[in-house]
Write a protein that holds these residues in place. Structure first.
Motif, PDB file in Angstrom:
ATOM      1  N   ILE A 189       0.830  -1.208   0.000  1.00 43.94           N
ATOM      2  CA  ILE A 189       0.000   0.000   0.000  1.00 43.94           C
ATOM      3  C   ILE A 189       0.866   1.260   0.000  1.00 43.94           C
ATOM      4  O   ILE A 189       0.501   2.292  -0.580  1.00 43.94           O
ATOM      5  N   ALA A 190       2.052   1.180   0.641  1.00 39.37           N
ATOM      6  CA  ALA A 190       2.964   2.325   0.613  1.00 39.37           C
ATOM      7  C   ALA A 190       3.463   2.583  -0.800  1.00 39.37           C
ATOM      8  O   ALA A 190       3.510   3.735  -1.257  1.00 39.37           O
ATOM      9  N   ARG A 191       3.804   1.532  -1.518  1.00 39.42           N
ATOM     10  CA  ARG A 191       4.302   1.697  -2.887  1.00 39.42           C
ATOM     11  C   ARG A 191       3.181   2.128  -3.830  1.00 39.42           C
ATOM     12  O   ARG A 191       3.423   2.834  -4.808  1.00 39.42           O
ATOM     13  N   GLN A 192       1.971   1.736  -3.533  1.00 39.63           N
ATOM     14  CA  GLN A 192       0.837   2.235  -4.315  1.00 39.63           C
ATOM     15  C   GLN A 192       0.703   3.739  -4.128  1.00 39.63           C
ATOM     16  O   GLN A 192       0.394   4.472  -5.068  1.00 39.63           O
ATOM     17  N   GLY A 193       0.947   4.203  -2.910  1.00 45.44           N
ATOM     18  CA  GLY A 193       0.853   5.626  -2.633  1.00 45.44           C
ATOM     19  C   GLY A 193       1.885   6.458  -3.357  1.00 45.44           C
ATOM     20  O   GLY A 193       1.658   7.637  -3.648  1.00 45.44           O
ATOM     21  N   VAL A 194       3.039   5.860  -3.677  1.00 37.50           N
ATOM     22  CA  VAL A 194       4.070   6.579  -4.429  1.00 37.50           C
ATOM     23  C   VAL A 194       3.518   7.027  -5.774  1.00 37.50           C
ATOM     24  O   VAL A 194       3.728   8.170  -6.215  1.00 37.50           O
ATOM     25  N   GLY A 195       2.783   6.122  -6.424  1.00 37.90           N
ATOM     26  CA  GLY A 195       2.196   6.476  -7.710  1.00 37.90           C
ATOM     27  C   GLY A 195       1.112   7.528  -7.591  1.00 37.90           C
ATOM     28  O   GLY A 195       0.972   8.398  -8.458  1.00 37.90           O
ATOM     29  N   VAL A 196       0.337   7.454  -6.513  1.00 33.80           N
ATOM     30  CA  VAL A 196      -0.746   8.426  -6.325  1.00 33.80           C
ATOM     31  C   VAL A 196      -0.188   9.819  -6.036  1.00 33.80           C
ATOM     32  O   VAL A 196      -0.661  10.828  -6.572  1.00 33.80           O
ATOM     33  N   LEU A 197       0.818   9.904  -5.188  1.00 28.67           N
ATOM     34  CA  LEU A 197       1.378  11.193  -4.781  1.00 28.67           C
ATOM     35  C   LEU A 197       2.327  11.788  -5.807  1.00 28.67           C
ATOM     36  O   LEU A 197       2.588  12.990  -5.792  1.00 28.67           O
ATOM     37  N   GLY A 198       2.853  10.920  -6.674  1.00 28.85           N
ATOM     38  CA  GLY A 198       3.756  11.416  -7.706  1.00 28.85           C
ATOM     39  C   GLY A 198       5.200  11.167  -7.347  1.00 28.85           C
ATOM     40  O   GLY A 198       5.686  11.725  -6.353  1.00 28.85           O
ATOM     41  N   PRO A 199       5.901  10.306  -8.127  1.00 24.52           N
ATOM     42  CA  PRO A 199       7.307  10.029  -7.843  1.00 24.52           C
ATOM     43  C   PRO A 199       8.130  11.319  -7.790  1.00 24.52           C
ATOM     44  O   PRO A 199       7.916  12.244  -8.580  1.00 24.52           O
ATOM     45  N   GLY A 200       9.050  11.362  -6.858  1.00 23.98           N
ATOM     46  CA  GLY A 200       9.908  12.533  -6.732  1.00 23.98           C
ATOM     47  C   GLY A 200       9.397  13.578  -5.768  1.00 23.98           C
ATOM     48  O   GLY A 200      10.142  14.477  -5.382  1.00 23.98           O
ATOM     49  N   THR A 201       8.136  13.467  -5.328  1.00 24.95           N
ATOM     50  CA  THR A 201       7.618  14.426  -4.354  1.00 24.95           C
ATOM     51  C   THR A 201       8.057  14.013  -2.958  1.00 24.95           C
ATOM     52  O   THR A 201       8.351  12.839  -2.714  1.00 24.95           O
ATOM     53  N   PRO A 202       8.124  14.967  -2.022  1.00 28.11           N
ATOM     54  CA  PRO A 202       8.575  14.611  -0.663  1.00 28.11           C
ATOM     55  C   PRO A 202       7.725  13.529  -0.012  1.00 28.11           C
ATOM     56  O   PRO A 202       8.255  12.610   0.619  1.00 28.11           O
ATOM     57  N   ALA A 203       6.395  13.612  -0.152  1.00 22.02           N
ATOM     58  CA  ALA A 203       5.536  12.612   0.470  1.00 22.02           C
ATOM     59  C   ALA A 203       5.741  11.238  -0.148  1.00 22.02           C
ATOM     60  O   ALA A 203       5.764  10.217   0.542  1.00 22.02           O
ATOM     61  N   ALA A 204       5.914  11.195  -1.489  1.00 22.19           N
ATOM     62  CA  ALA A 204       6.147   9.923  -2.160  1.00 22.19           C
ATOM     63  C   ALA A 204       7.484   9.322  -1.742  1.00 22.19           C
ATOM     64  O   ALA A 204       7.606   8.109  -1.547  1.00 22.19           O
ATOM     65  N   ALA A 205       8.498  10.176  -1.605  1.00 24.56           N
ATOM     66  CA  ALA A 205       9.809   9.689  -1.160  1.00 24.56           C
ATOM     67  C   ALA A 205       9.718   9.098   0.239  1.00 24.56           C
ATOM     68  O   ALA A 205      10.356   8.082   0.548  1.00 24.56           O
ATOM     69  N   ARG A 206       8.896   9.724   1.091  1.00 21.47           N
ATOM     70  CA  ARG A 206       8.715   9.201   2.455  1.00 21.47           C
ATOM     71  C   ARG A 206       8.072   7.817   2.414  1.00 21.47           C
ATOM     72  O   ARG A 206       8.489   6.896   3.118  1.00 21.47           O
ATOM     73  N   LEU A 207       7.049   7.667   1.564  1.00 21.88           N
ATOM     74  CA  LEU A 207       6.389   6.371   1.450  1.00 21.88           C
ATOM     75  C   LEU A 207       7.330   5.312   0.888  1.00 21.88           C
ATOM     76  O   LEU A 207       7.305   4.153   1.320  1.00 21.88           O
ATOM     77  N   GLU A 208       8.149   5.686  -0.055  1.00 19.80           N
ATOM     78  CA  GLU A 208       9.088   4.724  -0.623  1.00 19.80           C
ATOM     79  C   GLU A 208      10.095   4.265   0.430  1.00 19.80           C
ATOM     80  O   GLU A 208      10.447   3.080   0.508  1.00 19.80           O
ATOM     81  N   ASN A 209      10.554   5.200   1.267  1.00 14.71           N
ATOM     82  CA  ASN A 209      11.481   4.831   2.341  1.00 14.71           C
ATOM     83  C   ASN A 209      10.813   3.887   3.344  1.00 14.71           C
ATOM     84  O   ASN A 209      11.435   2.939   3.839  1.00 14.71           O
ATOM     85  N   ILE A 210       9.531   4.158   3.642  1.00 17.54           N
ATOM     86  CA  ILE A 210       8.779   3.272   4.529  1.00 17.54           C
ATOM     87  C   ILE A 210       8.695   1.875   3.929  1.00 17.54           C
ATOM     88  O   ILE A 210       8.934   0.862   4.602  1.00 17.54           O
ATOM     89  N   ALA A 211       8.368   1.804   2.647  1.00 15.20           N
ATOM     90  CA  ALA A 211       8.228   0.515   1.973  1.00 15.20           C
ATOM     91  C   ALA A 211       9.541  -0.252   1.968  1.00 15.20           C
ATOM     92  O   ALA A 211       9.578  -1.457   2.247  1.00 15.20           O
ATOM     93  N   ARG A 212      10.645   0.437   1.668  1.00 16.24           N
ATOM     94  CA  ARG A 212      11.947  -0.234   1.627  1.00 16.24           C
ATOM     95  C   ARG A 212      12.345  -0.755   3.008  1.00 16.24           C
ATOM     96  O   ARG A 212      12.845  -1.867   3.145  1.00 16.24           O
TER      97      ARG A 212
END
Length: 241
Positions: A189-212
């Motif tokens: 669900i975190a990686r799904q949020g990356v696509g919704v928020l837009g790759p490269g945005t601060p919020a998306a980067a936060r979600l990607e770090n959570i997922a990793r």
């Protein structure tokens, strides 16, 4: 060694000892109390980081007032198997339950899990749990449903077709695997949020770090659980002559 309930002054000494970073055993030594008493007191009142003497004292008074009346004469506790001390068993079960609660298990679920774990057979029926814990069947049903969802209990039928709730040597492995599966859902669900928020945005980067991070923890947990299960289930080799 003194007995009876802890006094407010002793609770203040416990709080001071925790603030100084003392181990439970050292606090117990200074108060001339069993280490189990200090451990149980701290864990049932918020844990070492949140323990407060005044709140712990008031909580104990409330529990004392709510305590069930003494059982009528003729209803003595059943004898313990293997010559165990009934009072020592009661205290240990309470301590084990308290530590489970401190680790995040809800209170009733912790009581049921402790009761099952400390039974030699490793299994009890709903009616047996009701009798042992003196709670309602609905409370047992709710606790079992939670423990099943965590992989901590399984059901089986006995020869009388009664449903029994079982813990065994594999229960913590199953629980760890259930936790890993739950983490996988959070990763997805975190990686799904990356696509919704837009790759490269601060919020998306936060979600990607959570997922990793969680994905790494999940893989490590799964690998460690499988290795431990394999090692601990393999009987040791007999020494060569």
């Amino acid at each position: 060694m003194p007995g009876g309930r802890l006094t407010q002054q002793e609770r203040q000494q416990i709080a001071l000892g925790l603030a100084d970073g003392l181990a439970y055993a050292e606090i117990a030594r200074r108060l001339d109390r069993p280490t189990s008493t200090i451990t149980r007191e701290v864990m049932r009142n918020g844990g070492p980081a949140s323990y407060r003497a005044d709140l712990a004292h008031r909580a104990t008074e409330r529990r004392t007032h709510r305590r069930r009346p003494a059982a009528p004469r003729g209803t003595e506790a059943p004898p313990q198997a293997h010559g165990r001390d009934p009072e020592a068993m009661r205290e240990y079960e309470e301590l084990f339950t308290t530590v489970l609660i401190g680790s995040g298990t809800p209170a009733m679920m912790a009581r049921v899990l402790a009761c099952l774990t400390l039974t030699d057979a490793g299994s009890l029926t709903a009616s047996e749990l009701v009798q042992r814990l003196q709670v309602s069947p609905a409370s047992i049903s709710k606790a079992i449903a939670f423990l099943e969802s965590q992989g901590l209990v399984r059901r089986e039928r006995d020869e009388r077709r009664r449903e029994r709730y079982v813990v065994d040597d594999d229960v913590w492995y199953q629980s760890m695997m259930a936790s890993a599966e739950a983490l996988l859902q959070v990763v997805a669900i975190a990686r799904q949020g990356v696509g919704v928020l837009g790759p490269g945005t601060p919020a998306a980067a936060r979600l990607e770090n959570i997922a990793r991070f969680l994905d790494f923890v999940r893989e490590s947990t799964t690998r460690a659980a499988e290795q431990a299960r394999e090692i601990l289930s393999t009987p040791p080799e007999a020494p060569s002559a």
